[in-house]
Design a protein around this motif. Structure first.
Motif, PDB file in Angstrom:
ATOM      1  N   MET A  33      -4.482   6.566   0.352  1.00  0.00           N
ATOM      2  CA  MET A  33      -5.457   6.974  -0.654  1.00  0.00           C
ATOM      3  C   MET A  33      -5.727   8.458  -0.501  1.00  0.00           C
ATOM      4  O   MET A  33      -5.720   8.996   0.603  1.00  0.00           O
ATOM      5  CB  MET A  33      -6.752   6.163  -0.508  1.00  0.00           C
ATOM      6  N   GLY A  34      -6.022   9.078  -1.641  1.00  0.00           N
ATOM      7  CA  GLY A  34      -6.275  10.513  -1.656  1.00  0.00           C
ATOM      8  C   GLY A  34      -4.957  11.251  -1.761  1.00  0.00           C
ATOM      9  O   GLY A  34      -3.939  10.693  -2.157  1.00  0.00           O
ATOM     10  N   GLY A  35      -4.977  12.490  -1.434  1.00  0.00           N
ATOM     11  CA  GLY A  35      -3.738  13.248  -1.366  1.00  0.00           C
ATOM     12  C   GLY A  35      -3.282  13.845  -2.677  1.00  0.00           C
ATOM     13  O   GLY A  35      -3.906  13.666  -3.717  1.00  0.00           O
ATOM     14  N   THR A  36      -2.175  14.551  -2.578  1.00  0.00           N
ATOM     15  CA  THR A  36      -1.674  15.340  -3.696  1.00  0.00           C
ATOM     16  C   THR A  36      -0.349  14.844  -4.235  1.00  0.00           C
ATOM     17  O   THR A  36       0.169  15.418  -5.194  1.00  0.00           O
ATOM     18  CB  THR A  36      -1.507  16.809  -3.264  1.00  0.00           C
ATOM     19  N   GLU A  54      -4.320   6.942   5.715  1.00  0.00           N
ATOM     20  CA  GLU A  54      -3.825   5.576   5.884  1.00  0.00           C
ATOM     21  C   GLU A  54      -5.048   4.675   5.768  1.00  0.00           C
ATOM     22  O   GLU A  54      -6.049   4.880   6.470  1.00  0.00           O
ATOM     23  CB  GLU A  54      -3.167   5.385   7.252  1.00  0.00           C
ATOM     24  N   VAL A  55      -4.983   3.705   4.860  1.00  0.00           N
ATOM     25  CA  VAL A  55      -6.139   2.851   4.582  1.00  0.00           C
ATOM     26  C   VAL A  55      -5.740   1.386   4.551  1.00  0.00           C
ATOM     27  O   VAL A  55      -4.565   1.044   4.418  1.00  0.00           O
ATOM     28  CB  VAL A  55      -6.804   3.216   3.231  1.00  0.00           C
ATOM     29  N   VAL A  56      -6.758   0.545   4.648  1.00  0.00           N
ATOM     30  CA  VAL A  56      -6.612  -0.863   4.300  1.00  0.00           C
ATOM     31  C   VAL A  56      -7.513  -1.122   3.105  1.00  0.00           C
ATOM     32  O   VAL A  56      -8.647  -0.641   3.048  1.00  0.00           O
ATOM     33  CB  VAL A  56      -6.947  -1.819   5.461  1.00  0.00           C
ATOM     34  N   GLN A  57      -6.958  -1.833   2.130  1.00  0.00           N
ATOM     35  CA  GLN A  57      -7.741  -2.223   0.966  1.00  0.00           C
ATOM     36  C   GLN A  57      -7.909  -3.732   1.029  1.00  0.00           C
ATOM     37  O   GLN A  57      -6.932  -4.479   1.091  1.00  0.00           O
ATOM     38  CB  GLN A  57      -7.074  -1.791  -0.329  1.00  0.00           C
ATOM     39  N   ILE A  58      -9.170  -4.140   1.041  1.00  0.00           N
ATOM     40  CA  ILE A  58      -9.535  -5.533   1.263  1.00  0.00           C
ATOM     41  C   ILE A  58     -10.090  -6.112  -0.023  1.00  0.00           C
ATOM     42  O   ILE A  58     -11.030  -5.555  -0.608  1.00  0.00           O
ATOM     43  CB  ILE A  58     -10.588  -5.623   2.387  1.00  0.00           C
ATOM     44  N   THR A  59      -9.524  -7.238  -0.451  1.00  0.00           N
ATOM     45  CA  THR A  59     -10.074  -7.991  -1.580  1.00  0.00           C
ATOM     46  C   THR A  59     -10.910  -9.114  -0.976  1.00  0.00           C
ATOM     47  O   THR A  59     -10.412  -9.871  -0.130  1.00  0.00           O
ATOM     48  CB  THR A  59      -8.947  -8.557  -2.460  1.00  0.00           C
ATOM     49  N   TYR A  60     -12.161  -9.202  -1.410  1.00  0.00           N
ATOM     50  CA  TYR A  60     -13.077 -10.146  -0.772  1.00  0.00           C
ATOM     51  C   TYR A  60     -14.046 -10.733  -1.788  1.00  0.00           C
ATOM     52  O   TYR A  60     -14.236 -10.200  -2.882  1.00  0.00           O
ATOM     53  CB  TYR A  60     -13.847  -9.457   0.361  1.00  0.00           C
ATOM     54  N   PHE A 136      -5.175   4.056  -5.138  1.00  0.00           N
ATOM     55  CA  PHE A 136      -4.625   3.381  -3.965  1.00  0.00           C
ATOM     56  C   PHE A 136      -3.134   3.169  -4.189  1.00  0.00           C
ATOM     57  O   PHE A 136      -2.714   2.658  -5.231  1.00  0.00           O
ATOM     58  CB  PHE A 136      -5.315   2.035  -3.750  1.00  0.00           C
ATOM     59  N   TYR A 137      -2.349   3.590  -3.197  1.00  0.00           N
ATOM     60  CA  TYR A 137      -0.912   3.379  -3.233  1.00  0.00           C
ATOM     61  C   TYR A 137      -0.544   2.410  -2.119  1.00  0.00           C
ATOM     62  O   TYR A 137      -0.697   2.747  -0.936  1.00  0.00           O
ATOM     63  CB  TYR A 137      -0.162   4.697  -3.012  1.00  0.00           C
TER      64      TYR A 137
END
Length: 172
Positions: A33-36, A54-60, A136-137
């Motif tokens: 996430m973020g970036g150019t 570097e992220v984790v994307q959580i569906t909850y 989010f990628y």
């Protein structure tokens, strides 16, 4: 009802396991996430030059596992007094950041951070950033559930990163 939460806290491989077996968690994706750079690759992000985290994307399901409980699980995975990385992971993509998707998430994250800072647990201020989520990628498929796909490499990376030492130092 499903909602999304996104957290950065060093290597995304280490951020999956604390959340994955909780009730009301429907899915966790490792990504950037973020970036150019649009649709960055791991190799691009790894340079630390793209500006991605570097992220984790959580569906909850917030009725089963509210955002406050996600925050309670997030904090003990990181050193919240480190603004430039986590453990031995020192490039910008490893910064600890709570990325909010709604105003309610922002307010809850700010409150949680303030409470942690006032708790007296740390000798330095809590500096974990709280920023708006952006695009989010998802990371490449081999990164998804990496701890299950290559447990030996995951364990070695976890040791190298110093994740368990952070947890032991600040949260035991």
């Amino acid at each position: 009802m499903k909602e999304v939460a996104t957290f950065a806290g060093g290597c995304f491989w280490c951020m999956v396991t604390p959340f994955e077996e909780q009730p009301g968690i429907h899915g966790i994706l490792s990504g950037y996430m973020g970036g150019t750079v649009e649709n960055p690759t791991y190799e691009q992000v790894l340079t630390g030059e793209t500006g991605h985290l570097e992220v984790v994307q959580i569906t909850y399901d917030p009725d089963i596992f509210p955002y406050e409980k996600l925050l309670e699980l997030y904090w003990p995975q990181i050193d919240p007094t480190d603004a430039v990385g986590q453990g031995n992971d020192r490039k910008s993509q490893y910064r600890a950041v709570i990325l909010y998707h709604t105003e309610e998430q922002r307010m809850l994250a700010e409150r949680s951070k303030t409470e942690l800072d006032r708790s007296g647990r740390f000798s330095q201020p809590v500096v974990t950033a709280i920023e708006p989520a952006s695009v989010f990628y998802p990371a490449e498929e081999y990164h998804q559930n990496f701890h299950k796909k290559d447990p030996e490499h995951y364990k070695a990376s976890r040791v190298y990163s110093g994740r368990d030492e952070i947890i032991k130092k600040y949260w035991s």
